[in-house]
Design a protein around this motif. Structure first.
Motif, PDB file in Angstrom:
ATOM      1  N   TYR A 149     -10.018   4.990  -3.027  1.00 38.07           N
ATOM      2  CA  TYR A 149      -9.345   4.155  -2.037  1.00 38.07           C
ATOM      3  C   TYR A 149      -9.621   2.679  -2.345  1.00 38.07           C
ATOM      4  CZ  TYR A 149      -8.850   8.308   0.959  1.00 38.07           C
ATOM      5  OH  TYR A 149      -8.515   9.539   1.466  1.00 38.07           O
ATOM      6  N   TYR A 182      -9.065  -0.143   2.505  1.00 39.32           N
ATOM      7  CA  TYR A 182      -8.479   1.036   3.142  1.00 39.32           C
ATOM      8  C   TYR A 182      -9.497   1.745   4.028  1.00 39.32           C
ATOM      9  CZ  TYR A 182      -6.326   5.638   3.714  1.00 39.32           C
ATOM     10  OH  TYR A 182      -5.804   6.801   4.239  1.00 39.32           O
ATOM     11  N   SER A 188      -9.653   5.350   6.400  1.00 36.28           N
ATOM     12  CA  SER A 188      -8.954   6.590   6.741  1.00 36.28           C
ATOM     13  C   SER A 188      -8.662   6.641   8.238  1.00 36.28           C
ATOM     14  CB  SER A 188      -9.792   7.797   6.335  1.00 36.28           C
ATOM     15  OG  SER A 188      -9.177   8.998   6.768  1.00 36.28           O
ATOM     16  N   ALA A 239      -2.099   4.071  -0.539  1.00 38.27           N
ATOM     17  CA  ALA A 239      -3.377   4.474  -1.134  1.00 38.27           C
ATOM     18  C   ALA A 239      -3.428   5.957  -1.477  1.00 38.27           C
ATOM     19  CB  ALA A 239      -4.527   4.122  -0.196  1.00 38.27           C
ATOM     20  N   LYS A 240      -2.621   6.772  -0.796  1.00 38.33           N
ATOM     21  CA  LYS A 240      -2.626   8.215  -1.041  1.00 38.33           C
ATOM     22  C   LYS A 240      -1.259   8.694  -1.518  1.00 38.33           C
ATOM     23  CE  LYS A 240      -5.089  10.904   1.535  1.00 38.33           C
ATOM     24  NZ  LYS A 240      -5.667  11.695   2.647  1.00 38.33           N
ATOM     25  N   TYR A 276     -12.835   8.054  -1.478  1.00 36.74           N
ATOM     26  CA  TYR A 276     -11.902   8.584  -2.480  1.00 36.74           C
ATOM     27  C   TYR A 276     -11.282   9.870  -1.939  1.00 36.74           C
ATOM     28  CZ  TYR A 276     -15.650  11.887  -3.762  1.00 36.74           C
ATOM     29  OH  TYR A 276     -16.621  12.855  -3.740  1.00 36.74           O
TER      30      TYR A 276
END
Length: 379
Positions: free
Chosen positions: A209, A213, A215, A48-49, A244
């Motif tokens: 994201y 997802y 964090s 995702a990142k 995001y």
């Protein structure tokens, strides 16, 4: 003393401040086989990142900023608030630095809106995008890989570059449609009013994201920082602050373009110095009280009077040790405080002098303007 043109930033400083990469010729070319392989593997669909930065070309930057500024001018001209605008971005992933997206061009869309809603003729927008896409397929190898829009809200101390709930929904739709096909999509937000105030582009890039997802870091903001204050998070990043993340924005240009810009900046640096007055921004004026308070704290701590008796504030430097019984450390604090006040006063004096000089040049007769210009050159 008043800052002079000699102390103004050089071309190298200006380019560095804007984040322009010194060696970026490679951004203009790529191996098609490597790009095809990167698109096929699509690593951004598994992480995702995965994407970390975007590199924007000079032409794309100018077109984006010009379009966003036109929305500001159009709204104010009508006697209302600045208008929010939107456009598409052309570019590609970079095979040599796969975690970077390269934006080569930008195209405005016939969409206008305001802070809470967007006014658009869907049929016109769709037809416009279809015609534009067909034209680009014949002439360009890049694809649409992102979109941009402006947030022309009131000028404040904080940037207005963030994704609203509507922005996030739009970005998620684009990512779901394009990411799996080797075309990672990015959202760019521009704060045109802050850009004008700061004299450099206030641009931020974001990726959304996936809904599944979460964090691993609690209270992590899009820029990676951890902010415990909910109010601060909402002010800086909006209500969707945890859905995001922000990508680093850099600008690139060829060595030839850099050489031309350096020559222009060197020959006409006085224009930049003259057009931008130190301390003239709204933000600078808002910070004056806090700067003065910070500067006077050391003086209060060592018992120096401020105001009263009609004498006002008398700064005392290290040379007055016989008068004030204080330690060397306290005297050093006094020096520092006095210097802060002097710097602040100098910047405000410089801003006022430039303002008067501009008025004299642009609001006078030709002969008076020539005399004022001679004064500016001698200063």
């Amino acid at each position: 003393s008043v800052p002079s043109a000699a102390s103004a930033p050089t071309a190298k400083d200006l380019l560095s401040k804007s984040g322009v990469k010194q060696y970026a010729n490679s951004r203009y070319s790529y191996e098609e086989e490597k790009l095809a392989e990167l698109r096929n593997t699509a690593p951004w669909t598994r992480d995702a990142k995965y994407l970390e930065s975007v590199a924007i070309s000079p032409s794309a930057t100018i077109k984006i900023m010009k379009h966003c500024q036109s929305g500001v001018n159009k709204g104010i001209k009508k006697g209302g608030n600045p208008i929010e605008v939107m456009g598409m971005l052309l570019g590609r992933p970079d095979p040599d630095t796969p975690k970077t997206l390269v934006i080569t061009d930008a195209f405005p869309l016939p969409i206008e809106g305001f802070e809470t809603r967007v006014i658009a003729d869907d049929a016109n927008v769709v037809n416009h995008m279809i015609a534009l896409g067909e034209c680009l397929e014949k002439k360009r190898k890049e694809k649409f890989m992102g979109w941009y829009h402006s947030h022309p809200f009131d000028l404040s101390q904080n940037s207005h570059c963030f994704l609203s709930q509507t922005d996030l929904s739009t970005q998620l739709q684009w990512q779901r449609a394009e990411d799996p096909h080797g075309n990672p999509f990015v959202a760019i937000v521009v704060d045109p009013l802050r850009s004008l105030s700061k004299t450099y582009p206030e641009i931020k890039a974001f990726r959304a994201y996936p809904p599944e997802y979460n964090s691993p870091v609690d209270l992590q903001c899009p820029d990676g920082s951890v902010e415990p204050s909910e109010q601060t998070r909402l002010e800086l990043w909006g209500s969707c602050w945890n859905r995001y993340y922000e990508l680093k924005v850099e600008y690139f240009m060829s060595s030839h373009a850099r050489h031309v810009l350096e020559q222009l900046t060197q020959d006409y640096l006085w224009i930049r110095t003259f057009s931008g007055a130190l301390g003239s921004s709204t933000e600078s004026y808002e910070l004056i009280p806090s700067k003065l308070k910070k500067a006077t704290v050391p003086l209060v701590n060592v018992g120096i009077g401020i105001g009263g008796g009609g004498g006002g504030f008398r700064p005392i430097r290290a040379s007055t040790q016989k008068v004030v019984s204080s330690t060397v450390d306290n005297l050093s604090e006094i020096d520092e405080a006095v210097q802060q006040v002097v710097d602040l006063a100098t910047s405000q004096l410089y801003a006022s002098k430039l303002k008067n000089l501009k008025k004299e040049i642009f609001s006078s007769t030709k002969k008076e303007a020539e005399n004022a210009e001679m004064k500016a050159l001698k200063a």
